[in-house]
Design a protein around this motif. Structure first.
Motif, PDB file in Angstrom:
ATOM      1  N   PHE A 117      41.052  40.770  47.329  1.00 17.60           N
ATOM      2  CA  PHE A 117      40.412  40.323  46.727  1.00 17.60           C
ATOM      3  C   PHE A 117      40.685  39.862  45.245  1.00 17.60           C
ATOM      4  O   PHE A 117      42.605  39.541  44.724  1.00 17.60           O
ATOM      5  N   ILE A 118      40.410  38.781  44.339  1.00 15.54           N
ATOM      6  CA  ILE A 118      40.273  38.013  43.199  1.00 15.54           C
ATOM      7  C   ILE A 118      40.319  39.003  41.987  1.00 15.54           C
ATOM      8  O   ILE A 118      38.959  38.862  41.458  1.00 15.54           O
ATOM      9  N   THR A 119      40.924  38.948  41.089  1.00 13.39           N
ATOM     10  CA  THR A 119      41.546  40.230  39.955  1.00 13.39           C
ATOM     11  C   THR A 119      41.783  40.076  38.814  1.00 13.39           C
ATOM     12  O   THR A 119      42.991  39.252  38.267  1.00 13.39           O
ATOM     13  N   PRO A 120      40.785  39.757  37.520  1.00 11.28           N
ATOM     14  CA  PRO A 120      40.848  38.864  36.665  1.00 11.28           C
ATOM     15  C   PRO A 120      42.055  40.364  35.990  1.00 11.28           C
ATOM     16  O   PRO A 120      42.038  41.184  36.353  1.00 11.28           O
ATOM     17  N   ARG A 121      42.520  38.716  35.236  1.00  9.47           N
ATOM     18  CA  ARG A 121      44.180  40.166  34.793  1.00  9.47           C
ATOM     19  C   ARG A 121      43.331  41.100  33.557  1.00  9.47           C
ATOM     20  O   ARG A 121      44.222  42.116  33.528  1.00  9.47           O
ATOM     21  N   LYS A 122      42.361  41.204  32.578  1.00 10.69           N
ATOM     22  CA  LYS A 122      41.334  42.260  32.180  1.00 10.69           C
ATOM     23  C   LYS A 122      41.597  43.311  33.122  1.00 10.69           C
ATOM     24  O   LYS A 122      41.119  44.877  32.115  1.00 10.69           O
ATOM     25  N   GLU A 123      41.021  42.971  34.260  1.00 10.20           N
ATOM     26  CA  GLU A 123      40.447  44.180  35.175  1.00 10.20           C
ATOM     27  C   GLU A 123      42.128  45.253  36.162  1.00 10.20           C
ATOM     28  O   GLU A 123      41.639  45.890  36.695  1.00 10.20           O
TER      29      GLU A 123
END
Length: 284
Positions: free
Chosen positions: A260-266
């Motif tokens: 997965f690629i996960t944005p920092r906010k998530e």
């Protein structure tokens, strides 16, 4: 005569009276977007204009992932030695001292245990500011001890990688850490304790060749550089032009190296979601 016409030619302000703009008030992203530094910090160091993820260190990641930024640091005073008496442009011992003074860190990784969404979590986080996040004997030892703490207390383990690779000033000592950390992760797997690997910009060299790619779930932040050798070395070795976006997180996700690629906010929500699913616990 126009009121705005200059009556005196040249610059009349004395040099000592000139006012410089203080450094650190603004940040310019690679796409040219200008962001107020305070706004950037409030946005977890992600540019709201283009979503660019600015490099951050263990201090920031701990504050993001641990509840109320409360944690206990493990092996906080462990420091590197200079067994080879290595010298390049300067002595390795001097380079270590300079890095400690500049970053206020003891080495390129910090390990901590605390609560994340109400449950215990061990996090090892690398700091690129300390000699390029290079992996030496202390990095390997602190990661190994962090894994031991996870096994002893049955706590999930998270590794946040941000590294230029093995630390050349320690030669074979640094390369031994690849096998050492991989063996410890095998023990973690035997204990059926979940391991989440987060690759951030950049994750390269021996770090990628060992613990960074051994997670039960391998995730990354958007746009992170992830690879073993640099693009120039790969191009010169293979004699072929590289695909567009080669060694970016998005390229690796497409080719099956990441889950997965996960944005920092998530990050906090997603990491704990993966742990709940692996452990068959109620989703928090």
């Amino acid at each position: 005569m126009a009121w705005f016409k200059r009556t005196e030619k040249g610059i009349t302000t004395a040099t000592e009276d000139k006012k410089d703009v203080p450094k650190g008030l603004w940040y310019k992203s690679p796409t040219g977007k200008i962001i107020d530094a305070d706004e950037l910090a409030r946005n977890l160091f992600v540019s709201p204009e283009d979503g660019f993820h600015v490099r951050i260190g263990s201090k920031e990641y701990f504050s993001i992932l641990f509840d109320n930024n409360e944690f206990t640091e493990l092996d906080a005073k462990m420091t590197s030695k200079d067994p080879l008496h290595f010298v390049d442009t300067k002595k390795y011992s001097d380079r270590l001292k300079d890095a400690m003074d500049k970053t206020k860190l003891k080495d390129a990784v910090r390990t901590a245990v605390g609560k994340s969404k109400g449950r215990d979590l061990v996090i090892c986080c690398m700091d690129f500011a300390f000699i390029g996040g290079s992996m030496g004997a202390v990095v390997g030892e602190k990661i190994a001890r962090g894994i031991d703490h996870s096994i002893k207390n049955n706590i999930p383990f998270v590794m946040i990688s941000k590294s230029g690779g093995a630390r050349m000033m320690e030669a074979a000592y640094s390369l031994m850490q690849l096998a050492k950390t991989s063996a410890k992760l095998a023990q973690l797997a035997d204990a059926k304790i979940p391991y989440i690997s987060l690759c951030t910009d950049p994750t390269t060299g021996g770090t990628t060749a060992s613990y960074a790619m051994l997670g039960d779930v391998n995730i990354s932040e958007p746009g992170a550089l992830i690879g073993f050798a640099g693009p120039r070395i790969v191009r010169d070795t293979t004699g072929k032009d590289l695909p567009e976006g080669f060694q970016t997180a998005e390229f690796l996700l497409e080719h099956g190296f990441l889950d997965f690629i996960t944005p920092r906010k998530e990050l906090k929500d997603k990491i704990n979601l993966y742990l709940d699913l692996i452990l068959n616990n109620p989703v928090r």
